[in-house]
Enzyme design. Structure first.
Site, PDB file in Angstrom:
ATOM      1  N   LYS A  95       0.865  -1.189   0.000  1.00  0.00           N
ATOM      2  CA  LYS A  95       0.000   0.000   0.000  1.00  0.00           C
ATOM      3  C   LYS A  95       0.891   1.224   0.000  1.00  0.00           C
ATOM      4  CE  LYS A  95      -4.506   0.976   0.361  1.00  0.00           C
ATOM      5  NZ  LYS A  95      -5.688   0.180  -0.011  1.00  0.00           N
TER       6      LYS A  95
HETATM    7  P1  NAD Z   1     -13.054   7.654  -2.726  1.00  0.00           P
HETATM    8  O1  NAD Z   1     -12.043   8.720  -2.560  1.00  0.00           O
HETATM    9  O2  NAD Z   1     -13.627   7.375  -4.074  1.00  0.00           O
HETATM   10  O3  NAD Z   1     -14.300   7.932  -1.757  1.00  0.00           O
HETATM   11  C1  NAD Z   1     -14.117   8.111  -0.394  1.00  0.00           C
HETATM   12  C2  NAD Z   1     -15.443   8.545   0.179  1.00  0.00           C
HETATM   13  O4  NAD Z   1     -15.285   8.671   1.585  1.00  0.00           O
HETATM   14  C3  NAD Z   1     -15.898   9.895  -0.352  1.00  0.00           C
HETATM   15  O5  NAD Z   1     -17.309   9.889  -0.512  1.00  0.00           O
HETATM   16  C4  NAD Z   1     -15.511  10.831   0.764  1.00  0.00           C
HETATM   17  O6  NAD Z   1     -16.283  12.002   0.801  1.00  0.00           O
HETATM   18  C5  NAD Z   1     -15.765   9.948   1.960  1.00  0.00           C
HETATM   19  N1  NAD Z   1     -15.072  10.476   3.121  1.00  0.00           N
HETATM   20  C6  NAD Z   1     -13.802  10.942   3.203  1.00  0.00           C
HETATM   21  N2  NAD Z   1     -13.563  11.422   4.421  1.00  0.00           N
HETATM   22  C7  NAD Z   1     -14.706  11.256   5.103  1.00  0.00           C
HETATM   23  C8  NAD Z   1     -15.100  11.577   6.401  1.00  0.00           C
HETATM   24  N3  NAD Z   1     -14.249  12.172   7.209  1.00  0.00           N
HETATM   25  N4  NAD Z   1     -16.370  11.255   6.775  1.00  0.00           N
HETATM   26  C9  NAD Z   1     -17.249  10.646   5.932  1.00  0.00           C
HETATM   27  N5  NAD Z   1     -16.923  10.340   4.675  1.00  0.00           N
HETATM   28  C10 NAD Z   1     -15.679  10.636   4.286  1.00  0.00           C
HETATM   29  O7  NAD Z   1     -12.414   6.337  -2.081  1.00  0.00           O
HETATM   30  P2  NAD Z   1     -12.844   4.835  -2.309  1.00  0.00           P
HETATM   31  O8  NAD Z   1     -11.968   4.280  -3.365  1.00  0.00           O
HETATM   32  O9  NAD Z   1     -14.324   4.744  -2.435  1.00  0.00           O
HETATM   33  O10 NAD Z   1     -12.376   4.176  -0.937  1.00  0.00           O
HETATM   34  C11 NAD Z   1     -13.217   4.097   0.207  1.00  0.00           C
HETATM   35  C12 NAD Z   1     -12.726   2.974   1.103  1.00  0.00           C
HETATM   36  O11 NAD Z   1     -12.737   1.749   0.355  1.00  0.00           O
HETATM   37  C13 NAD Z   1     -11.298   3.108   1.622  1.00  0.00           C
HETATM   38  O12 NAD Z   1     -11.216   2.507   2.898  1.00  0.00           O
HETATM   39  C14 NAD Z   1     -10.497   2.279   0.637  1.00  0.00           C
HETATM   40  O13 NAD Z   1      -9.282   1.823   1.188  1.00  0.00           O
HETATM   41  C15 NAD Z   1     -11.464   1.149   0.409  1.00  0.00           C
HETATM   42  N6  NAD Z   1     -11.216   0.394  -0.815  1.00  0.00           N
HETATM   43  C16 NAD Z   1     -11.221   0.990  -2.037  1.00  0.00           C
HETATM   44  C17 NAD Z   1     -11.015   0.212  -3.167  1.00  0.00           C
HETATM   45  C18 NAD Z   1     -11.086   0.773  -4.555  1.00  0.00           C
HETATM   46  O14 NAD Z   1     -10.993  -0.004  -5.517  1.00  0.00           O
HETATM   47  N7  NAD Z   1     -11.271   2.071  -4.751  1.00  0.00           N
HETATM   48  C19 NAD Z   1     -10.783  -1.152  -3.042  1.00  0.00           C
HETATM   49  C20 NAD Z   1     -10.800  -1.731  -1.786  1.00  0.00           C
HETATM   50  C21 NAD Z   1     -11.030  -0.942  -0.679  1.00  0.00           C
END
Ligand code: NAD
Length: 431
Positions: free
Chosen positions: A121
């Protein structure tokens, strides 16, 4: 927030400064597997020690001519089963401790689902919304060049995470390729399709969340149609999962992001909310729901609670008040170990992150394979294969959980740790 203030943000999302450091949570989760490892227990320390940790300085000239420095990381937690794989996070609260935990969860996730990758990561402590597009571009290029020492298509393959997307991956791929003197599409996944990205990758994590939620519901005799869903995070993972729930006839009764926490018991118009976010950058100001207090949000009665933002959200304070039947962890590490125990005692099923959000890395694996073979699959082929892998992984983890009477998380960790430590033992220690 100024960069100099960031050291005070602490090791975790600033939402929950009282939650334990994420790497401590990871180690605790590993310890829970110890009794199930048999002779492989001898190797357990391997899982607690990240193999390689790179801290880089990322200096750029800002648009106003001043110079700014950002701190970046790439952690390769374990490479026993293959090259490192895991996303890159751009967020103001990124710390080394957090990236170590996220890398560890990638090791477990890749092994739990059976992908031939180790875990890694990366991240930069930067608020992508507080810098200009050009500045972000320079940050991304310099960071990629710095971690270029250890990444590569057969060494370690980054992907998008919080605050990064397909555009970030395009810049990373180009920078790595420029430094190498030849196009290396396989160095990152989650790229635009025009650059060797995979169809279906953008949706894959949310789709995996939905598939595992559906499988969990089937075992619990809960109908998805008509079910109430609460989603924290309305980005790539939460937004797409919400859309798929909505399309399946579920009611998304609450959604939260960094800008707003909203409730509508009749069901939020998810496509309209997604369009609002696409236009305005957040849910703030979305007219189709009413703002509610964040603590009330966590207590809404529902069938599915989907934390899909940051880690450390369901704590021992919130866990006793949660009123859901199933927690589906779209985010990485949203539930602390102490909260996990409380949920288990209360009979609330948790579909753990290492299973629930593994759809993204699974289609990243497909992308990497397609890049290597320069032969691209149809979206239907990708979604069919994703469905099969997720359903099989869910079934295998469910069986171990029944057999050993442990949570789905511990079951996933048991399967994954066996695979990683078996590879470790077979390879032996060098020298
Ligand atoms: P993203 O940046 O697309 O979205 C993140 C979301 O979280 C946004 O809606 C943002 O506004 C919200 N957010 C940020 N800070 C916040 C807060 N303080 N309170 C409430 N909401 C908040 O990111 P993502 O890719 O959707 O990732 C979200 C989670 O999923 C993370 O934990 C990431 O590690 C995990 N994840 C993502 C992927 C992927 O393929 N993108 C894969 C596995 C896991």
């Amino acid at each position: 927030m100024h960069d100099t203030d960031l050291a005070h943000v602490g090791g975790l999302s600033y939402l929950n400064p009282s939650a334990p450091e994420p790497y401590a949570s990871f180690i605790e989760q590993i310890e829970r597997v110890r009794p199930y490892l048999g002779e492989l227990e001898r190797w357990i320390e391997t899982l607690k020690h990240p193999k390689r940790t790179l801290i880089v300085d990322v200096p750029i000239v800002r648009d106003d001519g001043t110079i700014a420095h950002y701190e970046g990381y790439r952690v390769q937690h374990n490479l026993s089963r293959g090259p490192g794989k895991g996303g890159i996070r751009f967020h103001p609260a990124v710390t080394l401790n957090e990236v170590m935990a996220l890398a560890g969860w990638m090791t477990v996730k890749n092994a739990a689902v059976g992908l031939p990758f180790g875990g890694a990561k990366g991240g930069i402590r930067v608020d992508p919304r507080a810098v200009t597009k050009d500045e972000l571009h320079r940050i991304t290029r310099r960071f990629t060049s710095e971690i270029g020492l250890i990444i590569g298509p057969d060494r370690d393959i980054p992907a998008p995470d919080v605050g990064t997307n397909a555009v970030t991956m395009a810049v990373m791929m180009d920078t790595f390729s420029m430094n190498r003197g030849g196009t290396a599409t396989g160095v990152v996944t989650g790229k635009p399709v025009a650059l060797g990205g995979s169809l279906g990758r953008h949706e894959a994590t949310g789709r995996g969340v939905f598939i595992t939620a559906r499988e969990a519901a089937r075992h619990q005799h809960i109908e998805v149609e008509g079910a109430r869903v609460v989603v924290q995070g309305f980005g790539n993972v939460g937004g797409i999962a919400a859309r798929l729930f909505h399309e399946a006839g579920a009611r998304v009764i609450a959604a939260a992001d960094h800008g707003a926490t909203l409730h509508n018991e009749a069901g939020i118009d998810v496509p309209a909310a997604l369009a609002h976010v696409a236009e305005n950058g957040s849910l703030a100001g979305f007219p189709g729901a009413t703002p509610i207090d964040i603590e009330d949000f966590w207590q809404l009665p529902c069938e599915f609670l989907v934390p899909a933002a940051l880690e450390g959200q369901i704590t021992e304070v919130r866990a006793p008040r949660v009123q859901t039947k199933i927690v589906v962890e779209g985010a990485n590490g949203p539930t602390t170990p102490a909260a996990d125990d409380i949920l288990k005692d209360r009979g609330i099923l948790v579909v753990p992150d290492v299973l629930a959000n593994a759809g993204g890395v699974t289609v990243s694996y497909f992308e990497w394979v397609q890049d290597f073979s320069s032969f691209f699959w149809t979206e239907d082929e990708i979604n069919d294969r994703l469905e099969r892998i997720m359903v099989n992984a869910f079934g295998a983890i469910w069986r171990v959980s029944e057999e050993k009477q442990v949570s789905l998380r511990t079951a996933a960790f048991i399967i994954a740790c066996h695979r990683v430590l078996e590879a470790r033992a077979e390879r032996g220690l060098y020298p």
